[in-house]
Structure formats: C-alpha cells, structure tokens
Design a protein around this motif. Sequence first.
Motif, mmCIF file in Angstrom:
data_model
loop_
_atom_site.group_PDB
_atom_site.id
_atom_site.type_symbol
_atom_site.label_atom_id
_atom_site.label_comp_id
_atom_site.label_asym_id
_atom_site.label_seq_id
_atom_site.Cartn_x
_atom_site.Cartn_y
_atom_site.Cartn_z
ATOM 1 N N PRO A 133 -9.957 -94.964 25.127
ATOM 2 C CA PRO A 133 -10.124 -93.520 25.370
ATOM 3 C C PRO A 133 -9.526 -93.088 26.707
ATOM 4 N N SER A 143 -7.770 -86.178 27.646
ATOM 5 C CA SER A 143 -6.715 -85.368 27.039
ATOM 6 C C SER A 143 -6.781 -83.977 27.625
ATOM 7 N N ASP A 193 -11.894 -83.121 27.106
ATOM 8 C CA ASP A 193 -11.989 -84.003 25.942
ATOM 9 C C ASP A 193 -11.383 -85.375 26.230
ATOM 10 N N TYR A 194 -11.961 -86.383 25.553
ATOM 11 C CA TYR A 194 -11.374 -87.716 25.567
ATOM 12 C C TYR A 194 -10.653 -87.930 24.239
ATOM 13 N N CYS A 195 -9.626 -88.749 24.283
ATOM 14 C CA CYS A 195 -8.843 -89.039 23.083
ATOM 15 C C CYS A 195 -8.693 -90.551 22.941
ATOM 16 N N SER A 196 -8.721 -91.016 21.718
ATOM 17 C CA SER A 196 -8.448 -92.424 21.436
ATOM 18 C C SER A 196 -7.550 -92.485 20.208
ATOM 19 N N THR A 203 -6.086 -90.223 15.270
ATOM 20 C CA THR A 203 -6.192 -89.626 16.602
ATOM 21 C C THR A 203 -7.559 -88.971 16.700
ATOM 22 N N PHE A 236 -10.742 -87.224 18.873
ATOM 23 C CA PHE A 236 -11.093 -86.440 20.056
ATOM 24 C C PHE A 236 -12.604 -86.252 20.130
ATOM 25 N N ILE A 244 -7.702 -87.591 11.568
ATOM 26 C CA ILE A 244 -8.161 -86.856 12.742
ATOM 27 C C ILE A 244 -9.649 -86.572 12.588
ATOM 28 N N GLN A 248 -2.566 -78.482 19.466
ATOM 29 C CA GLN A 248 -3.287 -79.221 20.501
ATOM 30 C C GLN A 248 -2.421 -80.352 21.042
ATOM 31 N N LYS A 249 -1.673 -80.993 20.160
ATOM 32 C CA LYS A 249 -0.787 -82.082 20.574
ATOM 33 C C LYS A 249 0.291 -81.575 21.526
#
Length: 779
Positions: A181, A184, A188-191, A206, A208, A242, A726-727
């Motif tokens: 993680p 982002s 927010d965290y992203c993994s 992906t 979030f 997602i 968002q990306k």
Amino acid sequence: MPVQLLKIIKGESETPLPSHLQKEDLKHLQEGFDHTNKYFQGIVILSYPLKKLGDGTDFLKIVLQDLDDFCSRINSINILIYGKMAEDCAKVIRHGDTFVVAGFKLAKSPTAREDGRHGCHLEVSEEDGSAIYIYTKTKTTAASETASVSVAPKYAYTALNHLKDGTVVNLYGIVKFFKPPYVSKGTDYCSVVTLVDPSNVKLTCTLFNGNLDSLPKIYKVGDIVRFHRIKIREYNGQMQGITSAGFASLTFDGTVGAPVVPRTSSKAYTFMDEEQKIIEELRVWAATNLSVSGPAAKLSGVQPMLYFDLTCQLVGKAKVDGSSFLLKVWDGTRCPYPTWKVPVEARDLEGEKVLLHQLRNLTVDILVYDNHVQLAKSLKIGSFLRIYSIHTKQASSDNEDVSHIEFHLHGGTCYGRGIGVLPESNPDVKELKTFLESVDLADSQNMEGTGSLELDDTFNSVTDLESHLQRCQQLSVTVLTDHQDLNNTKLKTVLNSTAPQQYRIRAKLRTYKPQKLYQSIKLHCSKCNSLTEVPDGDDIDFILQGSAVTAPNPELHNTSWYDSVMWTTQDQKQRKIAIHFVKHDEMLQQPEDTLLMIEGGTLKEVWKLTKRFKCVIPVRSTEDDLELLDLSAPFLLQGDIKYYGCKQCSTPKPIKNLSSIAAEQRPSWEPTEIAQVLGIELLQYVFILKFTLVDGTGALNAYLFDYEKFFQIPASEILTNNFLQQKMQMTMNTLCPPGRKLDDLPWLECFIKSYNVRDAMKHQVYYQIFDTTVAEDVV
C-alpha cells in the motif's frame, strides 16, 4: 401481518408458512407469470439504508442469496420493498437472516449487468398483498429450546477465466505480484495485486481505501487472497478488478502445511469449513505451477548492484531532506562490505541511543525516497518491517580507494517497491525475534574497522552530500519512447535557439493547465486540424428533443435491411419513439452484435440502449429516408463513448449506405467504418494540457497533445470512466505533487519540438511534447 418474525423450535418453524404458498427457485423465476401464491427464500447478504422516495414512500433494498443453488454463477437477487413493510423490515433485518418473500412482483433489473445478480428483481409492498417472513438470529436458550436460523451465507466464487465486464464477484486467487500500500490521491491508500488461479488466467486488481488496515495484508508472492464484492472492468482487452461498495478481503499464507489463519482487520467475517479445502488446493497448485522467490535475503548475503527484499527491525529513523528519509534497521547479521552511514544531526535521529550505539556495527542505513517518505515517517521504532526491492549500490568518494555499499529504496512502486509492517504473529517475525535475541551484542561491538563509513570518510562537504542524494533520487517519472541517441539540452539553450528543432530535456513540472483535468479533453479533426469542445449532456439532449418534434415516418419502417418498432410514451408530451434494428442476412442479430437507429429518444433513453446493444445512431425521418441529426450531437454511440463528426469536413451520405456493412459476412460495426460509409470525418478525443517546465536554467511552456500515449489512458474513455479519471489525477499528482517545494518535485525526461506560428501581427515560437510516456510505476 405483512412482516412476521418466526422462530425455529426443534428444527421446525414455530409458525408454519401458509399452506397455499409454493416455493420458487431462483433459476425458475421468470417474467410474465403470476407469483401471488409463490414464495422465494434466501439468506440476507446485503442490506442498504432505509430511504424515502420522491413521493415520500419508504424504500428498502436488500440482497438475498439462494442457499439451494449457491454454487451457480448467479445466485443472488435484489429485493425492493416499499411502504410500511420497508420501515418494519429495516428495524429487524440483519445480515445472515433467513428471509422469505411471498406474493411478490417480478420485474427486469436495470442493474443486473453491473452487480452480477439475477436479471430480475422482486418488488414487495403491502398494497400488492405481499408478505415477508424473517427467521431472525436470536440467542439460544435451553428453557425454550429456541434456536436461531443463523446460517452463515454461502458465497459463490468465480474462477478468473469466467470473469465478465461490469460484474461484482467473489473470488480466490494466488498473489503473483503486488505493490505494498502507498499513498495515492488525497488521503487514500492504494495497493496493486496481480492474481492467478488454476485456470492460468491473470487478474490485476487496483484497490483503494482511506484506511490502510482495510487493504489486503499481503506479505509475499504466493500468499492467497479471498476478495468479496470486487468489481470487474475490461480495459484494453484485459479484465481488471477494482474496489466496490462492501469490498472485503482475507489473506492466507500460501505455504503448503501452514496453518489456515486469515489475516484481516475485520472483526466480523464468514469463513466456511469447505473454504479451507479451497486454500489447501490452491497451495498445492501454486507449489508446482507458480514461481515463488525464496526467503528474503539477509544482510550477510547482500552483494553490490542487487535488488532484494529484507525482513528486519527498525531501530532508528530521521529526516534527511524534503524528499528522502533515513531508516536504520538490522536483522542480526552483518553486511560483509563497508556500509555508508547517512549523516544526520543527533537531535534528529529517533531511537534508543544506547541500543543504537550497541548495534552500530550491525545496523544499515536505508535511504527511502519520494512516495515512501510519508509511510516511513509514521513507522514506530521497534516495529518489524519487510522492505521490498531495496537497491544496493556500490560507490566510493573521489579521495577513497575503498568502495562502500549504499542501500536505497527508490521512489515509485515499480517492481513492487514499498514498505510493509509485519505483525508479531507473522512466522517470519517470530523466527527473526528468536534470532535477534540470540545475537551477542558484545561480540559485535568488537568488530570495529570495516563496518561503516561516516560522513568524514565519504564526503568532503555538504555540497558533496547534496549532490550524492540528488543522483540517488528517483529516476525520471516519464520515459522516452524514441530518439535515445539525443543528449539532454538545458532549457536556457532551448529558449535561445531558433525553431524548428527537436530536443531531449530533463526538467520539473512547476504547474499545468487546466487544473480541472476533465477540461483538457477536446475533439480534434485530423483533416482541418480544428479543435472543439466536447458537448455536454444538456446540449445533446436539446438536439435530441428538437428532432423529436418531427414524428417518425411510418413509410420508412421495416425495409429490406432493418426492422422497425414504434410506440407512444405515456407522459404528457406523448412522444412517438421509433427504433430500427439493422438485420444481417435478413435476420435480427443478438443485441451485443446489433446496430440500431432511434427516432424521438431522449439522451437517457439512448444511453440505456447502448448498455444492451452494440451501436446506437440517433436519426430523424424525412419524406424519403432517415438522416443523421445535426453533427453537434454524436452521430454514433457505442458503449460509453460518443462519436462526433467534423461539421466542416463531413459530407453526410444517406443512412441506407449502412446496408453495405450489414451485408458483410461478419459486420464489425467499427466506428471508423461507419463514419466512412456515412461520409463523416471522425473527430478524435485528445488531451490538451500546457506544462510549465523548469530546470534551474530557464522555464518554458510546452503543450501536450496526446490521444492516449502519454498517460496510457485513451482520451475517448476518460469522461465516462471514474476509475480512469482517478488514475489520471493520481498520475498528475505524481508528476506535479500539490504543496511540494520546487526542490522536492520529481524529474521528467521529455522530448520537445519547437515550431513557429506566424500571423500578420507577430511571430511566436511554441513547444510541444512528443514521444514521451509516463513511467510504468507511475500509472
């Protein structure tokens, strides 16, 4: 009583269901039948908050799962409850209750494609004579011998080779690759996780979440994950996962024979006995089919120019500069090479001073950069870490013959770079703790001489240190796709040179316009080179409503190449709508292969049709033929994309020209082919942004004109896809992080070309970015 709570006594219902009711299975539910004396029974797996509709009616939506057929791909259905029944149910219903619906109405579900549930939903209300029976979860008591029907919901799991676009599914998978993680957009965290299963299909997910603990607790390749309610999207021909509402995960050690203990921060989850068998089967398959790297390297085994994962304990940390941070770690073994000790002020170094002194010959300094800094700052001294993709670099100063080893965790997430915090229950941590406790610290303090190099041994000045740190910063966040032979040119030189020319530059993105990224999408005509704004929905609806004034001409219906249907709406306007279905070999095709034309429809109605049919073309009637609308509206809609034609360069041809495509052996209905036979010059969606680039010698404005190469995102899809929006925002936040000082911004390596623009009044030189794309670990 429309809503009744029932109890089970000695395995039987205290109050039996009315004898006239007959059970209906999920797979047999069909429209067009009378369900007055039927009932459906299922387990509550999801319930939504009670709300009021526009007319004040209470409304409740729940999802039931059919326990008699839980292995089917579609085994759940939406239940829509209205009025007082909705209010009464909301007070008592709970996850896991057995729920019986009687006397319901069946209607087509508009969300079936998106949520992956049954194609119909059940509608229930007291006015329609419906009834609901709920077997509630109650505590068992010996006195009354009352038992609750606390049947845990049984979930159906979808193999990776059976995933479909737009569905929400449950699945199991083996981790083939993952990015720990990272922060982002915003907080927010992203993994990112790539999964495989015995079907040999790969799925990249992906994920979030604003809460770091809510993301899957993956520690290594080969771990097994269970995802509930993950949404599947098709992108560039590949299925991707997602997070969706209600997403939940469990993670298991993938080692054969290891205890089957789920890792999760959730205190409430379901794990059935039969799922243990799924875990064990996946472990066996992975052991023979998945290439899992061996145990993480020890410090005693590192070599120069190596990338490796390290399991270690954190004993000290300190800020170095705006974009780098120091972690002092040890694993109980000693690096065989002299190591670089990062110079920091004693007051800035967090950690127990006595322990740091005792471990001075066993610790190594790891410099972490850019996006890893925020997480590094939050780490607690004494915690156990797994740091992924550390780079060991061999270096020496100008006045030293002896080289030393440096440890770097570069910025970005490429190759899974990142930091994971391991719980003390982790088997690797238990093993490490046992080993650390056995280390003789007195012995290690006697090993002076070759252990480390302090600042005075390595750098002559602070300037040397800053220069060194700059060289170790993350590589460029952009990648060149051609012309690798060109050398870098300073911006000052570019600005002082005549146009036209091409340059390779290395600079930082100080700012960009427009800040609202959706405003960067334009429509471009490659023939006349014009740029136009993308029309908004209100403009399109206005054109469609204007065309509806002219009623469909019945004489144009049902020709040799299309069939027609027409009806009148029931609203005040009494609109006439006609739909013409294009045939192939004199036969109608499956909806997903069908092009249709619509007269008199609103934008909302047209969008609904695009969800079911291949292509939709809005048209209107003339005396002799159907014709396209004003080209200010899209001439074609396919999926989520609206296609436009250039007003200046298009010469619309008769609609009947479409019959030539319909006559092909396999009509593809590609937008470019449709545009060609209709005489339309197709406009292309493009990104237009102005970048202000600086490199310390100068600043210039360079324009980005890009269809999809730079962001690796098609401009045509961005306006209707929240995930891609968002990306793109995350990408721009990486290229130009908000709130960061200029010194802390990442470097961009770009090709730019200069060109002249002259008119009667003035001459200007402009710059455009080309043959450049965002680095893999950024997107």
